[in-house]
Design an enzyme around this catalytic site. Sequence first.
Site, PDB file in Angstrom:
ATOM      1  N   CYS A  21       0.830  -1.205   0.000  1.00 18.43           N
ATOM      2  CA  CYS A  21       0.000   0.000   0.000  1.00 18.43           C
ATOM      3  C   CYS A  21       0.870   1.263   0.000  1.00 18.43           C
ATOM      4  O   CYS A  21       2.040   1.225   0.394  1.00 18.43           O
ATOM      5  CB  CYS A  21      -0.948   0.009   1.186  1.00 18.43           C
ATOM      6  N   CYS A  24       2.664   2.128   3.351  1.00 15.04           N
ATOM      7  CA  CYS A  24       3.809   1.259   3.660  1.00 15.04           C
ATOM      8  C   CYS A  24       4.996   1.593   2.752  1.00 15.04           C
ATOM      9  O   CYS A  24       6.151   1.489   3.174  1.00 15.04           O
ATOM     10  CB  CYS A  24       3.423  -0.207   3.518  1.00 15.04           C
ATOM     11  N   CYS A 113      -2.923  -4.742   1.375  1.00  9.46           N
ATOM     12  CA  CYS A 113      -1.464  -4.623   1.465  1.00  9.46           C
ATOM     13  C   CYS A 113      -0.836  -5.907   1.978  1.00  9.46           C
ATOM     14  O   CYS A 113      -1.294  -6.488   2.969  1.00  9.46           O
ATOM     15  CB  CYS A 113      -1.101  -3.448   2.373  1.00  9.46           C
ATOM     16  N   CYS A 116       1.096  -4.557   5.686  1.00 12.06           N
ATOM     17  CA  CYS A 116       0.295  -4.152   6.872  1.00 12.06           C
ATOM     18  C   CYS A 116      -1.032  -4.881   6.959  1.00 12.06           C
ATOM     19  O   CYS A 116      -1.776  -4.716   7.945  1.00 12.06           O
ATOM     20  CB  CYS A 116       0.070  -2.646   6.884  1.00 12.06           C
ATOM     21  N   ASP A 348      -7.926  -5.724  65.138  1.00  8.45           N
ATOM     22  CA  ASP A 348      -8.673  -6.974  65.179  1.00  8.45           C
ATOM     23  C   ASP A 348     -10.168  -6.698  65.101  1.00  8.45           C
ATOM     24  O   ASP A 348     -10.635  -5.575  65.326  1.00  8.45           O
ATOM     25  CB  ASP A 348      -8.360  -7.749  66.462  1.00  8.45           C
TER      26      ASP A 348
END
Length: 521
Positions: A21, A24, A113, A116, A348
């Site tokens: 793509c 990228c 792509c 990716c 306690d």
Amino acid sequence: MSSLTEKDRPVVQLLMNTSTCPRCILRFCGVGSQELYRRPYKDLMKDLKEFLKNNEEKEDTVCFDVVDPPCKRIRLEHTEEGPDDLNHNGTLQQIPLADDENTATENSAVKICNVCLGILQEFCEADFVKKVCRKVNSADYQFTSFVFSVSLPPQLSVRERAAWLLVKQETGKLGLSLSKDDIVQLKEAYKWIIHPQLSEELGVPADGKGLFEVSVVFAHPETEDECRFLATACPDCFKPAKNKQSVFTRMAVIKALEKIKEEDFLKHFPCPPSSPKNLCVALEIQCNNGAIFVAGRYNKYSRNLPQTPWIIDGERKLESSVEELISEHLMAEFKADSFNFSSSGREDVDVRTLGNGRPFAIELVNPRRIRFTAEEMKGLQQTINNSSDKIQVRDLQLVTRSAIGRMKEGEEEKTKTYSALIWTDKAIQKEDIAFLDDIKELKLDQKTPLRVLHRRPLAVRYRIIHTMKSEYIDEHHFRLHLKTQAGTYIKEFVHGDFGRTKPNIGSLLNRTTDILELDVE
């Protein structure tokens, strides 16, 4: 001016022909302009095609006109032939380059792509951003900024490595060197694109230090087996871990990729990576607010109320506790998922806490509401106090995490004040106990009491009784007011715990003594 130059042309041609793509492609060309990644997908594709058409004789071929910080660039270095030239069976596949407009147009059709897997395509569009924001708004959180986090499929790292080796071979032919660090990280590029869209839709800024987190978990079932060859090549990197559904975590895969030799990688994984048939899927869109801390002091007036739920062998012994009486109202108002209660010491079940009260803090996990005025906190305090006659709280306020740490500091060095009602087997007169008032800084050796030995390690603890003041009641009863070092077992100091605390009131009076009531003052 961020631009692609002539030396980027072979990389752009190569990646466009392998169904990578545009975003990228920019990453592998080291382009660091955030604005470029935010441009519409179709515009980026068009610009890359125009870039390939430009006259190769131009020294600076400008693809995009955007002002931004300098981009990461491929470094010019002399490279030698070696493993970079290897492929799937030990050699890299030869990819035909798009030298003319028709070839470039054919091969650059919109496809998923191969690097990716659609993250920088479909999931950067407005429809997905709106889907995320609908999820955020429906969760009904209060927030003034957000942190955006992404969980990516581990096989993306494998595909990124394959694409890098491909580009590395191509740049090597030109005498250039491409380091992994020259590539813009996928997560980084994705956040550059998604942050402004989320900010605009949510109406608040992105802030890496913010408390409110929006997270997206991506998966790609079609390619989830692509990491398996690494387990054979680098078995030490993949070890079963608790709370992990698969050994193929992102960090384990990255560790294996750092370890495996390039030639071994290329024998097991295609380079370039194959084109997928399906997009990634967003498995989860989650919201989470950072913890909020509320602190104050509590008084306990009941002798039948534990500090925390009293459960033994799965069976509840008493219906409520200090922790629950306070937290149930805080949980409701802050709309939190859960809470963690802590305090400076504990008493306690049969001991009252009087005076200024005991400091406590509650961590509220993943609260939906986080903003409270001082008046609202006072109102919340009053609500807690009106709900029960067993406890009261004061000084209720919002605090920081560091303030909780300070509450616990120096617990052993603190001085505590107590009032104990004591019984003696032999008759006493006022003068028999008067000498206790004169004792100062009495040092005790206290073995772990029998009553807590099941949950505390066996040890001898050295404690100090700073002062005592006796108050005669009758022949078999007197009240003793004590100032002691924090952590002193008062009950054991009174009755001796079968000689495990020395000295004790019984040994000092030469009588058998026991404690009937104890208050923390």
